[in-house]
Design a protein around this motif. Structure first.
Motif, PDB file in Angstrom:
ATOM      1  N   PHE A 158       0.853  -1.194   0.000  1.00 30.14           N
ATOM      2  CA  PHE A 158       0.000   0.000   0.000  1.00 30.14           C
ATOM      3  C   PHE A 158       0.880   1.232   0.000  1.00 30.14           C
ATOM      4  CE2 PHE A 158      -4.541   1.095   0.914  1.00 30.14           C
ATOM      5  CZ  PHE A 158      -4.398   2.433   0.631  1.00 30.14           C
ATOM      6  N   ASP A 171     -10.699  -5.817  -2.273  1.00 29.04           N
ATOM      7  CA  ASP A 171     -11.626  -6.889  -1.899  1.00 29.04           C
ATOM      8  C   ASP A 171     -11.096  -8.230  -2.378  1.00 29.04           C
ATOM      9  OD1 ASP A 171     -12.892  -4.590  -1.340  1.00 29.04           O
ATOM     10  OD2 ASP A 171     -14.689  -4.968  -2.530  1.00 29.04           O
ATOM     11  N   LEU A 223      -3.712   8.770   7.029  1.00 32.26           N
ATOM     12  CA  LEU A 223      -3.846   7.391   7.514  1.00 32.26           C
ATOM     13  C   LEU A 223      -4.759   7.384   8.727  1.00 32.26           C
ATOM     14  CD1 LEU A 223      -0.170   6.105   7.368  1.00 32.26           C
ATOM     15  CD2 LEU A 223      -2.064   5.434   5.914  1.00 32.26           C
ATOM     16  N   THR A 239      -6.601   8.368   2.634  1.00 30.49           N
ATOM     17  CA  THR A 239      -5.766   7.535   1.780  1.00 30.49           C
ATOM     18  C   THR A 239      -5.925   6.064   2.149  1.00 30.49           C
ATOM     19  OG1 THR A 239      -4.211   9.353   1.960  1.00 30.49           O
ATOM     20  CG2 THR A 239      -3.466   7.411   0.782  1.00 30.49           C
ATOM     21  N   ALA A 240      -5.793   5.771   3.422  1.00 32.05           N
ATOM     22  CA  ALA A 240      -5.857   4.370   3.815  1.00 32.05           C
ATOM     23  C   ALA A 240      -6.281   4.227   5.263  1.00 32.05           C
ATOM     24  CB  ALA A 240      -4.495   3.718   3.630  1.00 32.05           C
ATOM     25  N   ALA A 290      -4.465  -5.525   7.581  1.00 30.69           N
ATOM     26  CA  ALA A 290      -3.676  -4.979   6.488  1.00 30.69           C
ATOM     27  C   ALA A 290      -3.921  -3.479   6.414  1.00 30.69           C
ATOM     28  CB  ALA A 290      -4.081  -5.620   5.164  1.00 30.69           C
ATOM     29  N   ILE A 291      -3.152  -2.823   5.566  1.00 33.86           N
ATOM     30  CA  ILE A 291      -3.469  -1.436   5.233  1.00 33.86           C
ATOM     31  C   ILE A 291      -4.459  -1.494   4.086  1.00 33.86           C
ATOM     32  CG2 ILE A 291      -2.543   0.779   4.551  1.00 33.86           C
ATOM     33  CD1 ILE A 291       0.087   0.020   5.640  1.00 33.86           C
ATOM     34  N   LEU A 292      -5.610  -0.907   4.285  1.00 30.40           N
ATOM     35  CA  LEU A 292      -6.683  -1.065   3.307  1.00 30.40           C
ATOM     36  C   LEU A 292      -7.235   0.293   2.891  1.00 30.40           C
ATOM     37  CD1 LEU A 292      -8.694  -3.764   5.253  1.00 30.40           C
ATOM     38  CD2 LEU A 292      -7.336  -4.152   3.218  1.00 30.40           C
ATOM     39  N   PRO A 293      -7.827   0.358   1.711  1.00 33.25           N
ATOM     40  CA  PRO A 293      -8.615   1.551   1.410  1.00 33.25           C
ATOM     41  C   PRO A 293      -9.920   1.482   2.210  1.00 33.25           C
ATOM     42  CG  PRO A 293      -8.659   0.029  -0.436  1.00 33.25           C
ATOM     43  CD  PRO A 293      -7.758  -0.573   0.582  1.00 33.25           C
ATOM     44  N   THR A 298     -12.832   1.771   1.407  1.00 36.22           N
ATOM     45  CA  THR A 298     -13.947   1.113   0.732  1.00 36.22           C
ATOM     46  C   THR A 298     -13.977  -0.389   0.997  1.00 36.22           C
ATOM     47  OG1 THR A 298     -12.495   1.127  -1.166  1.00 36.22           O
ATOM     48  CG2 THR A 298     -14.228   2.752  -1.120  1.00 36.22           C
ATOM     49  N   SER A 299     -12.935  -0.933   1.616  1.00 38.66           N
ATOM     50  CA  SER A 299     -12.925  -2.375   1.883  1.00 38.66           C
ATOM     51  C   SER A 299     -13.594  -2.741   3.197  1.00 38.66           C
ATOM     52  CB  SER A 299     -11.492  -2.894   1.910  1.00 38.66           C
ATOM     53  OG  SER A 299     -10.942  -2.819   0.636  1.00 38.66           O
ATOM     54  N   VAL A 310     -15.940  -5.740   3.212  1.00 37.62           N
ATOM     55  CA  VAL A 310     -15.293  -7.045   3.047  1.00 37.62           C
ATOM     56  C   VAL A 310     -14.721  -7.522   4.377  1.00 37.62           C
ATOM     57  CG1 VAL A 310     -13.717  -8.346   1.606  1.00 37.62           C
ATOM     58  CG2 VAL A 310     -14.634  -6.205   0.783  1.00 37.62           C
ATOM     59  N   VAL A 311     -14.118  -6.586   5.106  1.00 29.73           N
ATOM     60  CA  VAL A 311     -13.569  -6.955   6.405  1.00 29.73           C
ATOM     61  C   VAL A 311     -14.683  -7.419   7.331  1.00 29.73           C
ATOM     62  CG1 VAL A 311     -12.384  -6.074   8.440  1.00 29.73           C
ATOM     63  CG2 VAL A 311     -11.608  -5.414   6.182  1.00 29.73           C
TER      64      VAL A 311
END
Lengths: 304, 488
Positions: A240, A297, B402, B466-467, B473-476, B478-479, B482-483
């Protein structure tokens, strides 16, 4: 296999298979290591594979795709070592799985081509950057379907791979114009959309690609042209980057350049740059057409 | 606001429904009925709950409430008579003289006013209960009067508050204390609140004696529910707390048929592992991940106070990284001071600025580290009020933002603005010493034109971030869904 052998095999395979991505070749090399391994311990094999990966990474090919390919391989193919008792059985399973995996990888491109050709309309003008195998194939396939379109290709310093791309395209009869890297802004108003490949796709949904892609993406966003990325899903990697500076040096600089100038990377030209997801319209992958946010995703599904 | 006007202007109070009563009147009747039932309850309450003992007979300054019992009943009777009469005559309203009408209205108003006084009394009591434990000095907290309420957030005011606190006579002392700590903002952070809650649940489990013929877990659940209802009154629950509690309840249902002692031990163990894994270890993992992103020469901006960000910066400092921190702070909570204190104690090079200097310091920054109250399904980040503003400025300067958030704070809610779901702070926090000295409109509470809004949280849209750094994990942003999906 020792380091030299691995390197030699890797270089040879790349030379033989012009058409394959370095990531796929890296996986083939790892398969070779498993095949040729002589001792009978899983532990030893694991060590050997790690050494092999290191050897491949220090070669002068772009590390981005190698990294993600190797990571996938280590995670899914060599996991078999936990399930079986005898070493031979274990090795066979690994090889079997590896071959299935490789075959699937080789089919990826066809899927992407099928998805992406639909987006090339008759009479459109397309801008592309540097040389990408999957973009090339898509364009050839579209032309074979009888579509008339025009391509602009950047020359793409420092290795001038745009020259090769232009030759490839003209040889199949697609009208193609070579432009300067600095002329991206100039041609942007004429083109209908931008289509590039990628060396790696990162967790944010952004891409790591030949330097200049970011410039092109920013220009395209400003001129409101769609920016399409064509890439295989094995190039997704769990990285990332926050910005350009945050990209790991091994991605940005070739191994030989890093050895020469260890302390001060400032003076070396970066080979790749990072395009944030904000600038990307769609990603065409073998998993389907994805928006940038869907990449993460897919990665979560894969690794977590 | 409307209520006040209605009582003043009889013409408005005239909205009559099917049963011939105005809304006001019906409410007044209800309150009267309640009050008839209440007194014995209140007594019980003062006997049973030890922490609520600050309730002497009844202070002398509430005469209208006191004399009410009989008088109200009389008034009610009179009012009913008055109402029964006009009902059949509705159409003949013209026949009644104006004087008569006026008189009737005045009567109604009287009743309403009385009812209102009664209504407002219980909250006073509540305030006493709240303050009982820590500092009886701070009792003079004024209730938000109706006229000062802002229409757009009217759903956020909780005026029921403690009026029916007497229901909660079975609240464990640990929870009573916790409630006070929450409501006085002694325990403020999202993580701290979750930790404190779980600690209180542990106390409860330890002390709980199952009455005969009851199953331990069932009994525990009911007791816990009353405790939680009580806490909800003190301060709305945080997302972290509800998630932790939900986890605990599922574990509670899974405990097999064992002896009570074994069950207790198992549950205590569950809580400990939850704290260790979801809060402590997650914090460690996030700290590791963020530390990869902190390099020498960085200038890190942070807003307000976050235990997690403090930990991350501490770890980075201990790892020998050379970086500077700019702590941005905002009124009214001024949490940044706590943060600053902690960071300076660790030995980190710090700068402290107020929110209005954000754009000045932003161009020196290399990245922003923010804490979060919750991460919502649509990727919005809910955090201390002001965070969205800082993120917006960072976006304008294209600095990476972040957000550090453990996955146990992920919420299934969807919000796009700060009004639908939020929490209101004490509006008096917005007064400063300066405004109190002068005859500021803030202090003169009678001003109907003034409404004060003190929201505690805001939501930051995902395109400003940004994240999100989670332990996975480091995620956007928008995830987030899913998490939530992969989480057990």
């Amino acid at each position: 296999m020792d380091k030299q052998e691995v390197k030699a095999f890797f270089d040879k395979t790349i030379a033989e298979n012009e058409d394959l991505s370095v990531g796929v070749v890296a996986i083939m090399t790892l398969m070779k290591i498993i095949e040729k391994y002589q001792d009978n311990t899983v532990q030893g094999l694991d060590e050997n594979l790690k050494l092999g990966i290191l050897a491949i990474k220090t070669s002068d090919y772009p590390v981005t795709a190698i990294n993600s390919g190797c990571e996938l391989f280590m995670r899914f193919i060599t996991l078999a070592k936990l399930d079986y008792n005898s070493f031979e059985q274990c090795r066979n399973v690994m090889l079997e799985r590896g071959n299935i995996f490789l075959n699937r990888l080789k089919q990826c491109r066809a899927k992407i081509v099928k998805l992406a050709t639909k987006f090339i309309a008759d009479g459109s003008k397309v801008l592309t950057h540097s040389r990408s195998r999957v973009v090339l194939q898509t364009l050839i396939e579209a032309s074979r379907q009888g579509k008339q379109f025009e391509i602009y290709v950047t020359k793409s310093a420092p290795d001038n791979s745009g020259d090769v791309m232009c030759k490839n395209l003209t040889s199949v009869g697609i009208p193609c114009t070579l432009i300067l890297d600095s002329a991206i802004g100039y041609v942007m108003e004429q083109v209908d959309f931008v289509m590039v490949g990628a060396e790696g796709v990162v967790e944010s949904g952004g891409i790591v690609n030949k330097v200049g892609s970011y410039t092109m993406a920013v220009c395209a966003k400003e001129m409101k042209k769609p920016f399409y990325v064509l890439t295989e899903s094995f190039k997704f990697s769990r990285l990332f980057p926050l910005n350009q500076g945050d990209l790991p040096p091994e991605y940005k600089y070739s191994a030989s350049a890093r050895q020469l100038d260890e302390r001060d990377f400032k003076k070396i030209h970066p080979l790749v740059d990072y395009t944030p997801p904000f600038y990307i319209t769609l990603l065409f992958t073998d998993l389907g057409i994805l928006t940038p946010s869907a990449v993460s995703d897919e990665l979560i599904k894969l690794y977590l | 606001m409307d209520k006040g006007k209605q009582t003043n202007a009889p013409s408005k109070g005239g909205k009559v429904d099917g049963d011939g009563l105005t809304k006001k009147e019906r409410r007044a009747l209800k309150v009267q009925e309640k009050n008839k039932q209440h007194p014995p309850d209140n007594k019980k309450d003062s006997q049973n709950a030890p922490a609520m003992k600050t309730e002497p007979a009844k202070p002398a300054n509430v005469p209208p409430g006191q004399l009410s019992e009989k008088e109200l009943r009389r008034l009610e009777w009179e009012k009913k008579l008055a109402e029964q009469k006009p009902k059949p005559e509705k159409s003949e309203n013209d026949n009644i003289s104006k004087a008569e009408l006026k008189a009737r209205r005045r009567e109604q108003q009287e009743a309403q006013r009385l009812a209102k006084q009664q209504q407002q009394k219980p909250p006073e009591k509540a305030a006493e209960v709240k303050k009982a434990a820590p500092s009886p000095k701070k009792v003079e907290k004024k209730k938000v009067s109706d006229s000062r309420r802002l229409q757009i957030v009217s759903h956020l005011y909780s005026d029921a508050s403690f009026s029916n606190a007497s229901v909660y006579k079975n609240v464990h002392p640990a929870f009573v204390r916790l409630g006070v700590q929450y409501s006085t903002k002694k325990i403020l952070g999202s993580n701290a609140r979750a930790r404190a809650l779980l600690a209180a649940v542990k106390c409860l489990i330890n002390d709980l004696q199952t009455p005969p013929k009851q199953e331990f877990c069932r009994y525990l659940e009911t007791v816990l529910q009353t405790c939680m209802d009580y806490l909800q009154l003190c301060r709305p629950l945080a997302v972290s707390m509800t998630n932790a509690l939900r986890h605990f309840k599922t574990k509670l249902h899974q405990v097999e048929c064992l002896e009570d002692n074994v069950k207790k031990e198992k549950l205590l163990e569950e809580i400990e592992t939850y704290v260790a894994e979801e809060i402590d270890k997650a914090g460690e993992a996030i700290s590791l991940k963020v530390n990869e992103k902190i390099s020498n020469g960085d200038v890190i901006l942070t807003y307000g106070c976050s235990s997690l960000v403090t930990k991350i910066l501490k770890d980075a400092h201990l790892a020998g990284k050379q970086f500077k921190v700019v702590v941005i702070d905002g009124r009214p909570l001024l949490e940044g001071r706590t943060m600053l204190q902690r960071l300076v104690q660790i030995g980190i090079n710090c700068t402290y600025v107020q929110m209005n200097a954000v754009s000045y310091v932003m161009n020196q920054a290399t990245k922003l580290l923010l804490g979060a109250h919750a991460l919502l399904t649509n990727g919005y980040v809910m955090s201390r009020i002001g965070t969205a503003q800082v993120a917006l400025v960072a976006q304008a300067f294209s600095k990476p933002v972040l957000v550090c958030c453990e996955t146990y704070k992920f919420s299934e809610q969807v919000l796009t603005d700060s009004f639908v779901y939020n929490e209101l702070g004490d509006p008096e926090m917005l007064f400063t010493a300066n405004t109190l000295d002068e005859s500021s409109p803030l202090v003169t509470s009678k001003n109907d034109n003034l409404q004060i809004l003190n929201l505690l949280y805001d939501v930051t849209p995902p395109d400003l971030i940004t994240a999100v750094v989670t332990e996975l994990a480091i995620l956007p942003c928008t995830s987030a869904p899913v998490v939530l999906r992969i989480k057990p």
